[in-house]
Each structure stands twice: as structure tokens, then as C-alpha cells.
Design a protein around this motif. Sequence first.
Motif, PDB file in Angstrom:
ATOM      1  N   THR A  12      64.699  68.312  25.967  1.00 40.36           N
ATOM      2  CA  THR A  12      64.751  67.055  26.727  1.00 40.36           C
ATOM      3  C   THR A  12      63.502  66.865  27.580  1.00 40.36           C
ATOM      4  N   VAL A  13      62.729  67.932  27.753  1.00 40.28           N
ATOM      5  CA  VAL A  13      61.557  67.906  28.632  1.00 40.28           C
ATOM      6  C   VAL A  13      60.349  68.479  27.894  1.00 40.28           C
ATOM      7  N   ALA A  14      59.204  67.802  27.982  1.00 35.07           N
ATOM      8  CA  ALA A  14      57.946  68.296  27.421  1.00 35.07           C
ATOM      9  C   ALA A  14      57.086  68.868  28.538  1.00 35.07           C
ATOM     10  N   ASP A  15      56.496  70.064  28.285  1.00 31.68           N
ATOM     11  CA  ASP A  15      55.640  70.657  29.315  1.00 31.68           C
ATOM     12  C   ASP A  15      54.278  71.106  28.778  1.00 31.68           C
ATOM     13  N   ASP A  16      53.958  70.710  27.549  1.00 35.58           N
ATOM     14  CA  ASP A  16      52.626  70.939  26.975  1.00 35.58           C
ATOM     15  C   ASP A  16      52.185  72.399  26.999  1.00 35.58           C
ATOM     16  N   GLY A  17      53.079  73.295  26.619  1.00 32.76           N
ATOM     17  CA  GLY A  17      52.689  74.692  26.467  1.00 32.76           C
ATOM     18  C   GLY A  17      52.515  75.472  27.749  1.00 32.76           C
ATOM     19  N   VAL A  18      53.073  74.963  28.844  1.00 32.46           N
ATOM     20  CA  VAL A  18      52.919  75.643  30.128  1.00 32.46           C
ATOM     21  C   VAL A  18      53.564  77.026  30.096  1.00 32.46           C
ATOM     22  N   VAL A  19      54.617  77.205  29.305  1.00 38.30           N
ATOM     23  CA  VAL A  19      55.301  78.503  29.271  1.00 38.30           C
ATOM     24  C   VAL A  19      54.341  79.624  28.887  1.00 38.30           C
ATOM     25  N   ILE A  20      53.564  79.433  27.837  1.00 32.94           N
ATOM     26  CA  ILE A  20      52.651  80.492  27.396  1.00 32.94           C
ATOM     27  C   ILE A  20      51.562  80.720  28.431  1.00 32.94           C
ATOM     28  N   ARG A  21      51.028  79.665  29.029  1.00 33.07           N
ATOM     29  CA  ARG A  21      50.001  79.844  30.055  1.00 33.07           C
ATOM     30  C   ARG A  21      50.565  80.591  31.259  1.00 33.07           C
ATOM     31  N   ALA A  22      51.790  80.264  31.645  1.00 30.53           N
ATOM     32  CA  ALA A  22      52.414  80.966  32.769  1.00 30.53           C
ATOM     33  C   ALA A  22      52.689  82.418  32.412  1.00 30.53           C
ATOM     34  N   PHE A  23      53.096  82.662  31.169  1.00 26.34           N
ATOM     35  CA  PHE A  23      53.303  84.040  30.742  1.00 26.34           C
ATOM     36  C   PHE A  23      52.013  84.831  30.822  1.00 26.34           C
TER      37      PHE A  23
END
Length: 221
Positions: A12-23
Motif C-alpha cells: 500500500t506504500v512505496a518507499d523507493d528502496g529505502v529498506v535496503i539503504r537503511a539495512f
Amino acid sequence: MELAVLDMAGTTVADDGVVIRAFDEAATTVGLPTEGPDRDAARRYVLDTMGQSKIEVFRALFGDEERAQQANVAFEQAYQSAAGAGVRPIPGAAEAISDLRDAGVKVVLTTGFSGTTQAMLLDALGWTDIADLVLTPGPGVRGRPYPDLVLTALMRTGVDDVAKVAVAGDTASDVVSGLRAGAPMVAGTLTGAHDEATLRNAGATHVIDSIADFPSIILSH
């Protein structure tokens, strides 16, 4: 169907790959080499386990509880810093949620993030009142791929039968969680981490282009 349990990031939400950058920031914080096979293997594991509780992912990666907790704190801080101004709804997501609720279907938004990060996302989107309930892993509620989030949504909304529950998410973990809970409709969406083959191999009953397509499936079921 009386209840729709929907994932957030990627569904439901797009975050443009922030998960991998935060990881990557979190992994560097706890001393994982920035390049090389260990970092590559860790990134692959994060991608494969998208949708799961992040603290559980870090426990599996680093083995040591103190290191996992340190990584999780760094991840949440990095994600919140990067995502606060950049998150946006998946096109049609808000309308899909509204259509379901207007039809009498209760909607619960779930995530593998902490409650603090979920609250940040909802506030950034202006979604604080968009759903009947929002849930995260916590004491007594394990994250995906366990069935706890779906079953907790069922209990807290007062729905009396898991046969009246539909689940949607963009990862294999979302699909497995819904199936383990006993939901008869578990849809994979193609707007996030995993492709159609991965979602179908996990057991998805439906694969849809977007959450925007979900209400028509539920309401015709």
C-alpha cells in the motif's frame, strides 16, 4: 469477506528502496564489511525475507542479540530519516482501502517495522485514520511469516471466522503468514519486493498488479 489484512511497504506504500539503504547503514553500524561476499549474502537475505519482522532478520543475520538490537535501532533510525519525506501511497491504495470500508469490510494495516516507524509512515501519508486498525510485531505478536498479525487482526476487529479474512502483501512472507492463519484468499501484489513466480511458489491464491485491484476480487468473492 469481512476483513482485509494489508501489508504496508511495497503493498500500500512505496518507499523507493529505502529498506535496503537503511539495512546497509545498519549493517555498517555493527561492523559488517561494506563490500564483499558477507555484505552481498546479507543483502540477499534481507531481500529474500522482506516482510518479516526486522529484529528477527537481524537475529538471523548476526546471531548475537546485542548486535541484532543495535542493528535494529540503526535500521529504524535510518529508515525513518530516509522515508519520512519520500514515502507515498501506491497508486490507488487509499481508494482501495476506502472502497473496502465503504462496502463494510474492515481494513487492518500491518508491517514488519516497529510501531514507531509505522506511526511515522502513517503520519507522513496523512493516513492516521485510514484503517480500522494498525498492527506491528510486539509482545505476544510475532512478525511474519508467523500467522500472528493476521490472527490478531481477526480477534481485535471482532471478526468471528478466518474464512472471512483476505490478506494482501508483496512478499512471500506475507503470503505464508496469511496461509498459516487459514485465510482462504491470500493475494500477492507486484508492486514490491517479490515477483510473480516467488509469490505463486509461496502459495498465493491470487497475484495482482496492484492493491488497487484487490477490492474487486474481495467484493466479488
